[in-house]
Design a protein around this motif. Structure first.
Motif, PDB file in Angstrom:
ATOM      1  N   PHE A  95       0.838  -1.196   0.000  1.00 25.75           N
ATOM      2  CA  PHE A  95       0.000   0.000   0.000  1.00 25.75           C
ATOM      3  C   PHE A  95       0.880   1.256   0.000  1.00 25.75           C
ATOM      4  CE2 PHE A  95      -4.422  -1.245   1.819  1.00 25.75           C
ATOM      5  CZ  PHE A  95      -4.530  -2.229   0.856  1.00 25.75           C
ATOM      6  N   VAL A  96       0.587   2.170  -0.913  1.00 26.94           N
ATOM      7  CA  VAL A  96       1.317   3.439  -1.019  1.00 26.94           C
ATOM      8  C   VAL A  96       0.317   4.588  -0.905  1.00 26.94           C
ATOM      9  CG1 VAL A  96       2.830   4.871  -2.436  1.00 26.94           C
ATOM     10  CG2 VAL A  96       3.035   2.377  -2.523  1.00 26.94           C
ATOM     11  N   ASP A  97       0.593   5.530  -0.020  1.00 25.22           N
ATOM     12  CA  ASP A  97      -0.280   6.684   0.189  1.00 25.22           C
ATOM     13  C   ASP A  97      -0.035   7.704  -0.921  1.00 25.22           C
ATOM     14  OD1 ASP A  97      -1.642   8.918   1.025  1.00 25.22           O
ATOM     15  OD2 ASP A  97      -0.951   8.828   3.098  1.00 25.22           O
ATOM     16  N   SER A  98      -1.005   7.901  -1.799  1.00 28.60           N
ATOM     17  CA  SER A  98      -0.836   8.819  -2.921  1.00 28.60           C
ATOM     18  C   SER A  98      -0.972  10.281  -2.516  1.00 28.60           C
ATOM     19  CB  SER A  98      -1.857   8.498  -4.014  1.00 28.60           C
ATOM     20  OG  SER A  98      -3.179   8.725  -3.546  1.00 28.60           O
ATOM     21  N   SER A  99      -1.435  10.534  -1.275  1.00 34.38           N
ATOM     22  CA  SER A  99      -1.661  11.912  -0.843  1.00 34.38           C
ATOM     23  C   SER A  99      -0.463  12.514  -0.108  1.00 34.38           C
ATOM     24  CB  SER A  99      -2.893  11.985   0.065  1.00 34.38           C
ATOM     25  OG  SER A  99      -2.651  11.360   1.313  1.00 34.38           O
ATOM     26  N   ARG A 100       0.633  11.719   0.068  1.00 31.36           N
ATOM     27  CA  ARG A 100       1.820  12.213   0.764  1.00 31.36           C
ATOM     28  C   ARG A 100       3.066  11.918  -0.048  1.00 31.36           C
ATOM     29  NH1 ARG A 100       2.214   9.519   6.329  1.00 31.36           N
ATOM     30  NH2 ARG A 100       1.186   7.800   5.258  1.00 31.36           N
ATOM     31  N   LYS A 101       4.058  12.777   0.091  1.00 31.84           N
ATOM     32  CA  LYS A 101       5.314  12.574  -0.621  1.00 31.84           C
ATOM     33  C   LYS A 101       6.077  11.397  -0.026  1.00 31.84           C
ATOM     34  CE  LYS A 101       5.893  17.410  -2.000  1.00 31.84           C
ATOM     35  NZ  LYS A 101       6.764  18.608  -1.929  1.00 31.84           N
ATOM     36  N   LYS A 122       1.329  -3.463  -6.177  1.00 34.02           N
ATOM     37  CA  LYS A 122       1.441  -2.111  -5.630  1.00 34.02           C
ATOM     38  C   LYS A 122       0.091  -1.421  -5.736  1.00 34.02           C
ATOM     39  CE  LYS A 122       4.568   1.870  -5.832  1.00 34.02           C
ATOM     40  NZ  LYS A 122       5.742   2.449  -6.554  1.00 34.02           N
ATOM     41  N   VAL A 123      -0.396  -0.902  -4.606  1.00 32.46           N
ATOM     42  CA  VAL A 123      -1.734  -0.311  -4.552  1.00 32.46           C
ATOM     43  C   VAL A 123      -1.640   1.108  -4.016  1.00 32.46           C
ATOM     44  CG1 VAL A 123      -4.065  -0.510  -3.622  1.00 32.46           C
ATOM     45  CG2 VAL A 123      -2.747  -2.580  -4.124  1.00 32.46           C
ATOM     46  N   TYR A 124      -2.130   2.069  -4.790  1.00 33.09           N
ATOM     47  CA  TYR A 124      -2.177   3.454  -4.338  1.00 33.09           C
ATOM     48  C   TYR A 124      -3.481   3.691  -3.580  1.00 33.09           C
ATOM     49  CZ  TYR A 124       1.761   4.385  -7.458  1.00 33.09           C
ATOM     50  OH  TYR A 124       2.992   4.372  -8.065  1.00 33.09           O
ATOM     51  N   THR A 125      -3.352   4.139  -2.328  1.00 31.84           N
ATOM     52  CA  THR A 125      -4.526   4.418  -1.506  1.00 31.84           C
ATOM     53  C   THR A 125      -4.826   5.916  -1.493  1.00 31.84           C
ATOM     54  OG1 THR A 125      -3.304   4.746   0.558  1.00 31.84           O
ATOM     55  CG2 THR A 125      -3.896   2.478  -0.024  1.00 31.84           C
ATOM     56  N   LYS A 126      -5.987   6.266  -0.919  1.00 28.63           N
ATOM     57  CA  LYS A 126      -6.447   7.667  -0.841  1.00 28.63           C
ATOM     58  C   LYS A 126      -6.482   8.307  -2.218  1.00 28.63           C
ATOM     59  CE  LYS A 126      -4.432   8.276   3.780  1.00 28.63           C
ATOM     60  NZ  LYS A 126      -3.631   9.154   4.655  1.00 28.63           N
ATOM     61  N   ILE A 127      -6.872   7.525  -3.207  1.00 28.58           N
ATOM     62  CA  ILE A 127      -6.814   7.996  -4.584  1.00 28.58           C
ATOM     63  C   ILE A 127      -7.860   9.077  -4.852  1.00 28.58           C
ATOM     64  CG2 ILE A 127      -8.441   6.369  -5.633  1.00 28.58           C
ATOM     65  CD1 ILE A 127      -4.916   7.315  -6.924  1.00 28.58           C
ATOM     66  N   ASP A 128      -8.832   9.228  -3.947  1.00 30.35           N
ATOM     67  CA  ASP A 128      -9.834  10.260  -4.102  1.00 30.35           C
ATOM     68  C   ASP A 128      -9.365  11.614  -3.575  1.00 30.35           C
ATOM     69  OD1 ASP A 128      -9.746   8.861  -1.753  1.00 30.35           O
ATOM     70  OD2 ASP A 128     -11.833   9.199  -1.220  1.00 30.35           O
ATOM     71  N   THR A 140       0.079  -1.553 -11.458  1.00 24.64           N
ATOM     72  CA  THR A 140      -0.320  -1.008 -10.163  1.00 24.64           C
ATOM     73  C   THR A 140      -1.839  -0.860 -10.113  1.00 24.64           C
ATOM     74  OG1 THR A 140      -0.057   1.274 -10.914  1.00 24.64           O
ATOM     75  CG2 THR A 140       1.830   0.246  -9.819  1.00 24.64           C
ATOM     76  N   PHE A 141      -2.353  -0.633  -8.894  1.00 30.08           N
ATOM     77  CA  PHE A 141      -3.797  -0.535  -8.696  1.00 30.08           C
ATOM     78  C   PHE A 141      -4.105   0.631  -7.785  1.00 30.08           C
ATOM     79  CE2 PHE A 141      -2.388  -4.855  -9.342  1.00 30.08           C
ATOM     80  CZ  PHE A 141      -3.166  -5.260 -10.417  1.00 30.08           C
ATOM     81  N   LEU A 155      -9.386  -7.104  -5.757  1.00 30.17           N
ATOM     82  CA  LEU A 155      -9.656  -8.501  -5.410  1.00 30.17           C
ATOM     83  C   LEU A 155      -9.543  -9.405  -6.628  1.00 30.17           C
ATOM     84  CD1 LEU A 155     -12.659  -8.133  -2.949  1.00 30.17           C
ATOM     85  CD2 LEU A 155     -10.377  -8.954  -2.385  1.00 30.17           C
ATOM     86  N   LEU A 156     -10.055  -8.941  -7.742  1.00 28.96           N
ATOM     87  CA  LEU A 156      -9.986  -9.717  -8.979  1.00 28.96           C
ATOM     88  C   LEU A 156      -8.542 -10.014  -9.354  1.00 28.96           C
ATOM     89  CD1 LEU A 156     -11.554 -10.935 -11.390  1.00 28.96           C
ATOM     90  CD2 LEU A 156     -11.323  -8.714 -12.532  1.00 28.96           C
ATOM     91  N   ASN A 157      -7.663  -9.044  -9.194  1.00 27.51           N
ATOM     92  CA  ASN A 157      -6.261  -9.244  -9.554  1.00 27.51           C
ATOM     93  C   ASN A 157      -5.522 -10.081  -8.519  1.00 27.51           C
ATOM     94  OD1 ASN A 157      -5.290  -7.590 -12.098  1.00 27.51           O
ATOM     95  ND2 ASN A 157      -6.914  -6.395 -11.114  1.00 27.51           N
ATOM     96  N   ILE A 158      -5.918  -9.986  -7.260  1.00 27.02           N
ATOM     97  CA  ILE A 158      -5.337 -10.876  -6.250  1.00 27.02           C
ATOM     98  C   ILE A 158      -5.693 -12.319  -6.569  1.00 27.02           C
ATOM     99  CG2 ILE A 158      -5.509 -11.592  -3.826  1.00 27.02           C
ATOM    100  CD1 ILE A 158      -5.741  -8.650  -3.074  1.00 27.02           C
ATOM    101  N   LYS A 159      -6.948 -12.539  -6.941  1.00 29.81           N
ATOM    102  CA  LYS A 159      -7.424 -13.899  -7.214  1.00 29.81           C
ATOM    103  C   LYS A 159      -6.705 -14.543  -8.396  1.00 29.81           C
ATOM    104  CE  LYS A 159     -12.068 -13.085  -5.379  1.00 29.81           C
ATOM    105  NZ  LYS A 159     -13.516 -12.995  -5.719  1.00 29.81           N
ATOM    106  N   LYS A 160      -6.146 -13.742  -9.284  1.00 29.44           N
ATOM    107  CA  LYS A 160      -5.415 -14.298 -10.426  1.00 29.44           C
ATOM    108  C   LYS A 160      -4.211 -15.126  -9.978  1.00 29.44           C
ATOM    109  CE  LYS A 160      -6.667 -10.678 -13.776  1.00 29.44           C
ATOM    110  NZ  LYS A 160      -6.139  -9.574 -14.611  1.00 29.44           N
ATOM    111  N   TYR A 161      -3.717 -14.853  -8.779  1.00 28.29           N
ATOM    112  CA  TYR A 161      -2.545 -15.556  -8.270  1.00 28.29           C
ATOM    113  C   TYR A 161      -2.908 -16.740  -7.372  1.00 28.29           C
ATOM    114  CZ  TYR A 161       0.113 -11.488  -9.848  1.00 28.29           C
ATOM    115  OH  TYR A 161       0.687 -10.501 -10.622  1.00 28.29           O
ATOM    116  N   LEU A 162      -4.173 -16.860  -7.023  1.00 26.36           N
ATOM    117  CA  LEU A 162      -4.575 -17.882  -6.062  1.00 26.36           C
ATOM    118  C   LEU A 162      -4.590 -19.277  -6.688  1.00 26.36           C
ATOM    119  CD1 LEU A 162      -7.540 -16.099  -4.215  1.00 26.36           C
ATOM    120  CD2 LEU A 162      -5.088 -15.876  -3.848  1.00 26.36           C
ATOM    121  N   LYS A 163      -4.324 -20.268  -5.839  1.00 25.50           N
ATOM    122  CA  LYS A 163      -4.355 -21.656  -6.276  1.00 25.50           C
ATOM    123  C   LYS A 163      -5.557 -22.361  -5.651  1.00 25.50           C
ATOM    124  CE  LYS A 163       0.667 -21.985  -6.750  1.00 25.50           C
ATOM    125  NZ  LYS A 163       1.908 -22.690  -6.327  1.00 25.50           N
TER     126      LYS A 163
END
Length: 285
Positions: A95-101, A122-128, A140-141, A155-163
Motif C-alpha cells: 500500500f502506497v499513500d498517494s496523498s503524501r510525498k 502495488k496499490v495506491y490508496t487515498k486515490i480520491d 499497479t492498482f 480482489l480480482l487481480n489478487i485472485k489471479k494468483y490464487l491456487k
C-alpha cells in the motif's frame, strides 16, 4: 485439519507506510472491526490475520505492523513481525499513500521488498484525494478505503494468483484473534484517539479476567503507563478522560459482541515496561 471444500486459497501480506488507511480497507472489505484505526503512526503492534471469503475464494490476509528504522528492542521486535509475515506470504500487497510525498520510511520498506521472491501488487490508496507523488500505472492498482471504490478490481487481480486448495478456515471465520486480543485492541484504540504525542506508545493494556455469559460480558482490565505524568494525562481533570475512554470502549465492545458489557478499567504505572521481555513477548505472541 484442512476442509474438503476447495476454493482459490492463498496467504497475502499487506505492507504499508503509516496512515495509508490500511486498517480502514480491512474493516470495510469484511464488514467487521478487525484492525484498530488511528492517525497516529505505529498503531499496529503485531501481526493480525483476517480472512476474506466469497463463493470462489478464501484470502488469508496478514495485517503487518509498520516497518521502520529503529534502535529500540521493542520496535525491532515489531519489525520482525512484519518481516515474518512477508516471508510466509504467497503474495504481497504493498500500500502506497498517494496523498503524501515519499519519505525515509517508504524507502526503507522498498529496500526490504527488493529481496521478496513472491509477486508484489502495488496499490495506491487515498486515490480520491489530491495526489502528491508521481504515479506510474503500470502493474499497479488504486483504491479508496472510504468509498470502497476499486475494491473489486483489486480482489480480482489478487485472485489471479490464487491456487485451488482445500480451505483452511470455516467460511464464517473472519479472524483468528481471540476475545482477549480484540478487547485489548479496542481499549488501546480509544487511548490513541483521546491522547496525543508519545502517550499512546507508552501504554500497555492488560486484560486480567473475562466472564462471558449469554447476555453479559464482564471484563477486568488495566491501562499501564510508564510514568506518573502519563497516568495523569490519561486520567485528566476529575477523571474525565479515562471516563471517556471507558465509555467509548464499552459502547464499541457491546456493538462487536452483541451483548451488554461490564467493563472495569483501571490505570497503573509500570516504569520501563517496554524493556520487559515478558510483557513484549506477551504483546507480540
Amino acid at each position: 485439519k484442512l476442509s474438503k471444500k476447495e476454493k482459490k486459497v492463498w496467504y497475502v501480506a499487506i505492507v504499508w507506510r503509516p496512515n495509508v488507511w490500511k486498517s480502514t480497507f480491512i474493516n470495510s472489505l469484511i464488514w467487521e472491526k478487525i484492525s484498530i484505526t488511528s492517525n497516529i503512526p505505529q498503531t499496529t503492534r503485531k501481526r493480525v490475520m483476517w480472512i476474506y471469503n466469497d463463493k470462489e475464494s478464501q484470502i488469508i490476509f496478514f495485517d503487518t505492523p509498520w516497518i521502520h528504522k529503529t534502535d529500540k528492542n521493542f520496535n525491532q521486535k515489531i519489525n520482525n513481525q512484519a518481516i515474518l509475515s512477508i516471508r510466509e506470504a504467497d503474495l504481497v500487497v504493498y500500500f502506497v499513500d498517494s496523498s503524501r510525498k515519499t519519505w525515509e520510511e517508504e524507502l526503507e520498506l522498498q529496500k526490504i521488498l527488493e529481496f521478496v521472491n513472491v509477486p508484489i501488487l502495488k496499490v495506491y490508496t487515498k486515490i480520491d484525494l489530491d495526489n502528491k507523488i508521481n504515479i506510474s500505472w503500470e502493474n499497479t492498482f488504486k483504491i479508496s478505503s472510504i468509498t470502497k471504490d476499486w475494491f473489486d478490481d483489486l480482489l480480482l487481480n489478487i485472485k489471479k494468483y490464487l491456487k485451488v486448495w482445500p480451505i483452511y478456515y470455516p467460511e464464517d471465520y473472519y479472524t483468528n484473534q481471540d476475545m482477549y486480543f480484540r478487547i485489548w485492541e479496542i481499549i488501546r484504540e480509544k487511548v490513541f484517539y483521546n491522547t496525543k504525542q508519545e502517550v499512546p506508545h507508552s501504554i500497555y493494556i492488560e486484560i486480567e479476567e473475562i466472564e462471558d455469559s449469554k447476555d453479559l460480558l464482564k471484563i477486568q482490565s488495566y491501562i499501564y503507563t510508564e510514568t506518573d505524568s502519563q497516568k495523569y494525562i490519561i486520567i485528566w481533570k476529575n477523571w474525565s478522560l479515562i471516563t471517556k475512554i471507558w465509555k467509548e470502549s464499552r459502547i464499541e465492545l457491546e456493538w462487536i459482541f452483541e451483548k451488554k458489557v461490564f467493563l472495569s478499567l483501571k490505570i497503573k504505572v509500570m516504569p520501563k515496561w517496554r524493556k520487559n521481555n515478558k510483557i513484549i513477548n506477551n504483546i507480540l505472541k
